[in-house]
Design an enzyme around this catalytic site. Structure first.
Site, mmCIF file in Angstrom:
data_model
loop_
_atom_site.group_PDB
_atom_site.id
_atom_site.type_symbol
_atom_site.label_atom_id
_atom_site.label_comp_id
_atom_site.label_asym_id
_atom_site.label_seq_id
_atom_site.Cartn_x
_atom_site.Cartn_y
_atom_site.Cartn_z
ATOM 1 N N CYS A 1 0.815 -1.214 0.000
ATOM 2 C CA CYS A 1 0.000 0.000 0.000
ATOM 3 C C CYS A 1 0.846 1.261 0.000
ATOM 4 C CB CYS A 1 -0.925 -0.019 1.214
ATOM 5 S SG CYS A 1 -0.057 0.084 2.780
ATOM 6 N N ALA B 1 3.131 1.731 2.934
ATOM 7 C CA ALA B 1 4.347 0.913 2.821
ATOM 8 C C ALA B 1 5.381 1.612 1.950
ATOM 9 C CB ALA B 1 4.005 -0.463 2.248
ATOM 10 N N ARG C 1 12.646 -4.481 6.389
ATOM 11 C CA ARG C 1 13.202 -4.217 5.057
ATOM 12 C C ARG C 1 14.734 -4.233 4.997
ATOM 13 N NH1 ARG C 1 11.069 -2.814 0.455
ATOM 14 N NH2 ARG C 1 12.696 -1.290 0.076
ATOM 15 N N HIS D 1 5.549 6.523 -2.438
ATOM 16 C CA HIS D 1 6.855 7.074 -2.801
ATOM 17 C C HIS D 1 6.709 8.551 -3.136
ATOM 18 C CE1 HIS D 1 7.597 2.791 -4.541
ATOM 19 N NE2 HIS D 1 7.854 2.807 -3.245
#
Lengths: 553, 459
Positions: free
Chosen positions: A72, A75, A106, A206
C-alpha cells in the site's frame, strides 16, 4: 565475462512456444472483464529499430481477489522511502499493525556512527496504537501526546508522522498537529498523508514521501559540504549494505556523497542535499520526483545510473566522470574499474559453467526487475519474462512516454507540487552549452529508457503479476530461478524452483557494485546448483515396483 | 548498541507505543482461517493489509501463505467496499476455486461501516457463489484487541456460521487449540488420540503451514478442519478450549448455539498445564489415561528432578501473547525458576492479570507485570533489574544482544530460527523440549562464562 550486459541479446523464443498462445493461457481462466484488463498488462516485447516498444498498461488498479504482490501507499512512504533514515523518529499514526509490520523488516542497514550525534531509531517502532475511542472521537489529541512523549523520552532532532487508512477516513488533521508540535518543541515535525488506500500500490507512497521531504527538509541547510565531485545518490536504500559498497567506490574515486536517499541516510544530509552538483538516480520509480523538483528549484541536474551488475557499475562510474569532465576523475575512475574488475571476472568465470544458459524470471519492485537482468546476463543467463510490482509506463517504456500517460482518478489524488526556481538559490550547475556538448557525447540528462527497450524481442513483460499467472508461468517454462519477494518465495519453491528474493535479498547481499556482483554470482550459483531440489522424490517413489523376495525368506 | 536510545529512566507514557508486543487483529484472523481445509482467507481492506500479513506469516512459517484482498482504493473507501468484495468473490471462485472464503475486516472497512453479511447476500443473489461453496466472516477491526483477538473472533465465526446440531450427541470431543503453532495443534490432537478419543479440532493449521516439499504446489494443502467437521462440532459431547483469550469465545458460542458444554483451560504447556488438559479429557470422554502418556509424564518429571539445580532460582523476563505467557509463567514457577518481568502486548482483562498474579504468588521476590505493555518498557525493566534469561519472540533478540542475556525464542513471530513449525512445546513431550531449550541457553552461557579452571565436562 562480465561485459555481456551492454549488448541487446537476440530474440528470445521462450522455449519455442508461441507467445500469443502463452498469453492466452495466462488469461484463460479469468472472467471476461478481468481478462480484458489483464491482456493490456501482458505484453510480448518487440523493440523497433527506432527504439519503440509496445504500450503496457501499468500503475492501474489491482483486480480484487486476484492475489498480486503489491502493498500500500503507507508501505511505500514509511516503509520504503523514509524508513531507511536513521535519525528521524517515525511515528505511525494508526492501529498497531502498520507500524509493527514495517519494523525492521526491510533490512535497511545504517551506520549510526557516521553521524556525530549517533542517533539511530531504525531498530525502534513508534505507534499511536489507535483504539476504538480515537476512531470515534478523533486521534489528534493522542497524536499530540505521542509526539510529546517521543520528544520527552528520546530528544530527537526530527519527528515524522505517517497516516494509516482510518486516519484519513476520520479526518484527523495530522499536518496541523505537526505544525503545532514543531512550534512547541522547536524541532522539525512533519506529517505524511499516506493512507494505505491512496493510489494503486506503494508507488503513491513514494510520491507522497518525495513531496514531504522536499517540502519540509530539503534546503534547510545551505552549508556546502567540502569535497570534489559532489553528488547525491537517489533511490538507493542500503538493503543488505548495497549503499556501503557504492560509498566505497565513490570514496575510491574521490567522489563526494552529499546525501543518499535514503539508505544509510541522515536528515541532516537531506537538508543540504540541494547543494550537490549532480543527482544520480538508482530506483527511478521511487525517487525521480525529488530529483525533478531539485532541478527545477535549485538547478541540480540528474542522470540515471545503475550499480547492479559489474558492467553497469563501471558504466555508471564513467557517466559521473563524463559529467564532471575532468581528466583527474576520468583517470581515477578508469583505474578503479581496472583494479576492481579482475576479481569480478574471476568470480564470474568460476560460476559461469554452472549458470550459462539457465533461465530466469523477475517480478519485483519498480526498478529491480530491470536492473537485475544485468547480473543475470553477466552470468550467461536468459531472462524469459519480467515485470514490475508497482512500476509505471515510463519504467517500462522509457520517459519519452510521459506526455502520453493519462492521469486517472487514482493518480489525481496524489499531489503534484508546483515548484518554481528559488529566487536566491537556483543555480544551474552546468551551462546549456556544456549540457549540449555532453549530450552530443552520449550522456543523457533526465532520461530513463525503461526496462523493455533493453529486453530481447519475444520476452514476456507482465505488470502486477498475479498468483495464478505465476503458477502458470512456472508450469509452462520451469525457469531455473524465479525472482520476487517473501510472499511469493515458498509458493514458487514448492514447485521445486528456487526463488531469489530481490526485496530482502534472502538476508544476504550486498549485490551492488563490484563486490556485490561477486556476491550475487556466488549466490545464484548456489541456488541453481543446490542439491536440495534433487531430494523431492524418495527412492520408493522413483521405483515403486516391488522387489523380489530374498532367497532365504 | 542496537537499542541505544533506551534508558533506565522510566517515564510515564499514555499515548506512544514503542516496540509493540502485539500486532493487529487481521493477521490472527488470516492465521485461523488457514486452519480450515480448502479455505482462502480474504482481507477486506486495502492491499497493504494482506501484503503485510502474508509477509509476516510467511517469514514465521517459511511456507506459502495464500490470501486475497478487496484492494480498496480511495473511491472504494468513499463509496463502500461492496463492489470490490463481490468482484473478489467472483474472481476467487473462478480462478482459485477454494471450498471456503473466510473474509475478515480491517480498520478501513470497519471505519466506513461495510456490512459483510449484506455483501455476502448480494454476492449470492448475483450468483457469484457456486453450489457447495461457503463464505464466512469475522469482524476484526485493527483498533480493538490484538492479533489474538482476531484469531479468537475468526475461530468463533467458524461456530457461528457452520456448527449445527441434530440433537444426538456423539462421543467426539471438540478441541480449540488456541493461537499456537501447527506442531502444537498436531501434538494436542495426538495426545487425545493416544487416549483413544475421537476429536474435531478447529482451527488446525498442521499440514497447512508445515507442509512437505514434493515438487507439486498445492494451493490448498491436505490439512485443516473441514466444513463438514465444523458442522458436526455441534453434536460433540463437549469442547475443551485451550487458552482463554484465543479460544473462549468459540467455546462459549458453541455452548450457546448447540448446547455443547465446554471447559476453558490454560494452554497444555508445561507439567501442570498438560496435567489439567489430560485430566479434563479423561473425565469428559470417560476414558482411562493410557500407560504411554503416563510414561511421557514420568519422563518429564524425571528430567525436572535431574536438571533442577540449573533451573532453580533463575530469574526470567517473559514477553508474549497472554495465553502463552500465563502458561509459561506457571511452568517456570513449577521448575522453581523466577519469572520477574512479565509483559503481554495484548489487552487481556483484569481476570487474566489476577491469574498471572496467582501464578507468581510464590515467587520469593517482587514481580513486574504489565498487561498490556510494550517491549520498550520490558527492556527498561531488564536494564534496571537484569535477568538470567529472556523468553520472547524474535524482536527480543535486540534486547538480548544489547544486554548480553540468553534468549529462548517462543511465540509469534519467530522470523529467524527453524523449529517451531515442527517441534511442539505442548504436552509432556513439548515441556521436555522447552526445558531442553531453557537448559541449552542457560548451560551454553555457563560454559561460555566458565574460566579455564572451573569449566565442567559433566553437567
Amino acid at each position: 565475462m562480465a561485459t555481456g550486459a551492454n549488448k541487446k541479446p537476440a530474440e528470445v523464443r521462450l522455449d519455442r512456444q508461441d507467445p500469443e498462445k502463452i498469453k492466452a493461457r495466462l488469461l484463460a481462466k479469468y472472467p471476461p472483464k478481468v481478462a480484458r484488463k489483464r491482456a493490456k498488462q501482458i505484453v510480448v516485447n518487440k523493440v523497433s529499430a527506432d527504439g519503440e516498444v509496445p504500450v503496457i498498461s501499468s500503475n492501474v488498479r489491482t483486480v480484487p481477489g486476484l492475489m498480486g504482490q503489491r502493498g500500500c501507499c503507507y508501505a511505500g512512504c514509511k516503509g520504503v522511502v523514509l524508513g531507511p533514515t536513521r535519525d528521524i523518529i517515525n511515528i505511525t499514526h494508526g492501529p498497531i499493525g502498520c507500524g509493527y509490520y514495517s519494523w525492521l523488516t526491510r533490512r535497511n542497514q545504517t551506520d549510526p556512527d557516521s553521524s556525530a550525534d549517533g542517533h539511530n531509531y531504525i531498530p525502534y517502532c513508534f505507534s499511536t496504537d489507535m483504539q476504538d475511542q480515537e476512531i470515534i472521537f478523533g486521534g489528534e489529541k493522542k497524536l499530540k501526546q505521542a509526539i510529546q512523549e517521543a520528544y520527552d523520552n528520546f530528544k530527537p532532532k526530527a519527528i515524522a508522522v505517517f497516516s494509516t487508512c482510518p486516519v484519513g477516513l476520520i479526518g484527523d488533521d495530522v499536518h496541523a498537529v505537526c505544525r503545532e508540535m514543531k512550534a512547541k518543541l522547536g524541532i522539525n515535525v512533519f506529517g505524511f498523508s499516506c493512507e494505505g488506500y491512496k493510489g494503486v500500490s506503494q508507488s503513491a507512497g513514494h510520491h507522497i514521501a518525495n513531496n514531504g521531504i522536499f517540502k519540509h527538509v530539503v534546503g534547510l541547510d545551505d552549508t556546502v559540504k567540502e569535497g570534489n565531485y559532489r553528488i547525491n545518490l537517489l533511490g538507493e536504500y542500503n538493503i543488505g549494505g548495497d549503499a556501503f559498497e557504492i560509498e566505497r567506490l565513490f570514496e575510491r574515486c574521490g567522489i563526494t556523497l552529499v546525501s543518499s536517499y535514503s539508505g544509510n541516510a541522515s536528515i541532516d544530509a537531506f537538508a543540504n542535499s540541494h547543494t550537490a552538483d549532480l543527482n544520480l538516480i538508482m530506483c527511478h520509480r521511487s525517487i525521480n520526483y525529488v530529483a525533478e523538483m531539485m532541478e527545477t528549484k535549485f538547478g541540480v541536474p540528474w542522470i540515471k545510473v545503475n550499480f547492479i551488475g559489474a558492467a553497469a557499475t563501471a558504466k555508471s562510474l564513467r557517466k559521473i566522470a563524463q559529467y564532471f569532465d575532468e581528466q583527474e576523475l576520468t583517470d581515477i575512475v578508469e583505474q578503479v574499474i581496472a583494479e576492481e574488475m579482475p576479481a569480478v571476472e574471476a568470480a564470474c568465470a568460476d560460476v559461469r559453467p554452472r549458470t550459462e544458459g539457465k533461465r530466469a524470471m523477475l517480478f519485483v519492485g519498480g526498478s529491480r526487475a530491470h536492473h537485475y537482468q544485468e547480473l543475470f546476463a553477466e552470468l550467461g543467463m536468459k531472462t524469459l519474462s519480467a515485470g514490475y510490482e508497482f512500476g509505471h509506463r515510463d519504467d517500462y517504456e522509457g520517459r519519452k512516454v510521459l506526455p502520453d500517460i493519462k492521469v486517472d482518478a487514482d493518480s489525481r489524488n496524489i499531489e503534484e507540487m508546483e515548484i518554481t526556481p528559488d529566487p536566491e538559490r537556483f543555480k544551474p550547475r552546468i551551462s546549456e552549452a556544456k549540457k549540449a556538448e555532453l549530450e552530443a557525447k552520449g550522456l543523457q540528462f533526465s532520461a530513463y529508457d525503461g526496462m523493455m527497450t533493453e529486453m530481447p524481442d519475444g520476452t514476456m513483460v507482465i505488470d502486477d503479476l498475479s498468483q495464478y499467472e505465476t503458477d502458470q508461468l512456472i508450469k509452462m517454462f520451469k525457469p531455473d530461478i524465479f525472482c520476487a519477494g517473501i510472499k511469493e518465495k515458498y509458493t514458487v519453491q514448492k514447485h521445486g524452483i528456487p526463488l531469489k528474493q530481490l526485496h530482502s535479498y534472502d538476508y544476504g547481499g550486498p549485490y551492488a557494485g563490484f563486490k556485490g556482483a561477486i556476491n550475487f554470482y556466488k549466490e545464484i550459483d548456489r541456488m541453481v546448483s543446490s542439491r536440495a531440489w534433487q531430494y523431492m522424490r524418495a527412492p520408493w517413489q522413483e521405483h515403486p515396483e516391488l522387489s523380489a523376495t530374498y532367497a532365504w525368506e | 548498541m542496537l537499542l541505544r536510545h533506551t534508558s533506565t529512566e522510566m517515564k510515564e507514557r499514555s499515548a506512544l507505543t514503542v516496540n509493540p508486543a502485539k500486532t493487529c487483529q487481521p493477521i490472527g484472523a488470516m492465521y485461523a482461517a488457514l486452519g480450515v481445509h480448502g479455505c482462502l482467507p480474504h482481507s477486506h481492506g486495502s492491499q497493504g493489509c494482506y501484503a503485510y500479513h502474508r509477509s509476516a506469516l510467511t517469514r514465521h512459517f517459511k511456507e506459502p501463505v495464500v490470501a486475497a484482498t478487496s484492494a480498496f482504493t480511495e473511491g472504494a473507501s468513499v463509496f463502500g467496499g461492496q463492489a470490490n468484495l463481490v468482484q473478489a468473490i467472483d474472481n476467487i471462485f473462478s480462478v482459485y476455486n477454494p471450498d471456503v472464503i473466510a473474509v475478515h475486516t480491517t480498520c478501513l472497512s470497519e471505519t466506513i461501516g461495510d456490512d459483510v453479511p449484506q455483501i455476502f447476500a448480494k454476492a449470492k443473489a448475483d450468483g457469484k457463489v457456486p453450489d457447495g461453496k461457503f463464505l464466512f466472516h469475522a469482524n476484526t477491526p485493527s483498533y480493538v484487541g490484538s492479533h489474538v483477538t482476531g484469531f479468537a473472533s475468526t475461530t468463533k465465526a467458524m461456530v457461528d456460521y457452520f456448527a449445527e446440531t441434530n440433537g444426538h450427541k456423539t462421543k467426539t470431543i471438540n478441541l480449540i487449540p488456541g493461537y499456537v503453532e501447527p506442531s502444537d495443534m498436531a501434538e494436542i490432537r495426538r495426545i487425545a488420540e493416544t487416549m483413544g478419543i475421537s476429536t474435531i479440532m478447529f482451527p488446525d493449521t498442521s499440514k497447512v503451514l508445515n507442509g512437505p516439499l514434493t515438487g507439486k504446489y498445492k494451493m490448498f494443502p491436505e490439512g485443516g478442519v473441514t466444513v463438514e467437521e465444523l458442522k458436526q462440532s455441534g453434536n460433540s459431547k463437549g469442547t475443551i478450549a485451550l487458552g482463554r483469550t484465543a479460544s473462549l469465545p468459540a467455546a462459549r458460542a458453541l455452548d450457546a448455539k448447540c448446547k455443547v458444554p465446554c471447559e476453558i483451560l490454560g494452554l497444555p504447556l508445561g507439567l501442570h498445564g498438560t496435567d489439567s488438559f489430560v485430566d479434563t479429557l479423561r473425565r469428559m470422554a470417560g476414558v482411562n489415561v493410557p500407560d504411554a502418556l503416563n510414561l511421557e509424564r514420568g519422563q518429564l518429571v524425571d528430567s525436572i528432578s535431574d536438571w533442577h539445580q540449573y533451573l532453580y532460582g533463575k530469574r526470567v523476563a517473559i514477553v508474549g501473547d497472554p495465553d502463552q505467557v500465563l502458561a509459561l509463567t506457571r511452568f517456570l514457577v513449577s521448575l522453581d525458576m523466577r519469572p520477574v518481568h512479565i509483559v503481554t502486548g495484548s489487552p487481556a482483562g483484569k481476570k487474566y492479570v489476577k491469574s498471572l498474579q496467582e501464578a507468581v504468588a510464590e515467587v520469593p521476590e517482587e514481580v513486574n507485570i504489565k498487561v498490556p505493555g510494550d517491549m520498550f518498557l520490558f527492556h527498561q525493566w531488564i536494564k534496571n533489574d537484569p535477568v538470567d534469561l529472556i523468553i520472547g519472540n524474535t524482536y527480543a533478540k535486540y534486547i538480548a544482544k544489547d544486554e548480553d542475556i540468553p534468549l529462548v525464542r517462543h511465540g509469534f513471530p519467530i522470523y529467524d530460527r527453524l523449529g517451531h513449525s515442527y517441534f511442539s512445546t505442548m504436552g509432556y513431550r513439548g515441556a521436555l523440549r522447552l526445558m531442553e531449550k531453557l537448559l541449552d541457553a542457560i548451560l551454553d552461557r555457563k560454559d561460555r562464562d566458565a574460566d579455564d579452571i572451573t569449566m565442567e565436562l559433566v553437567m
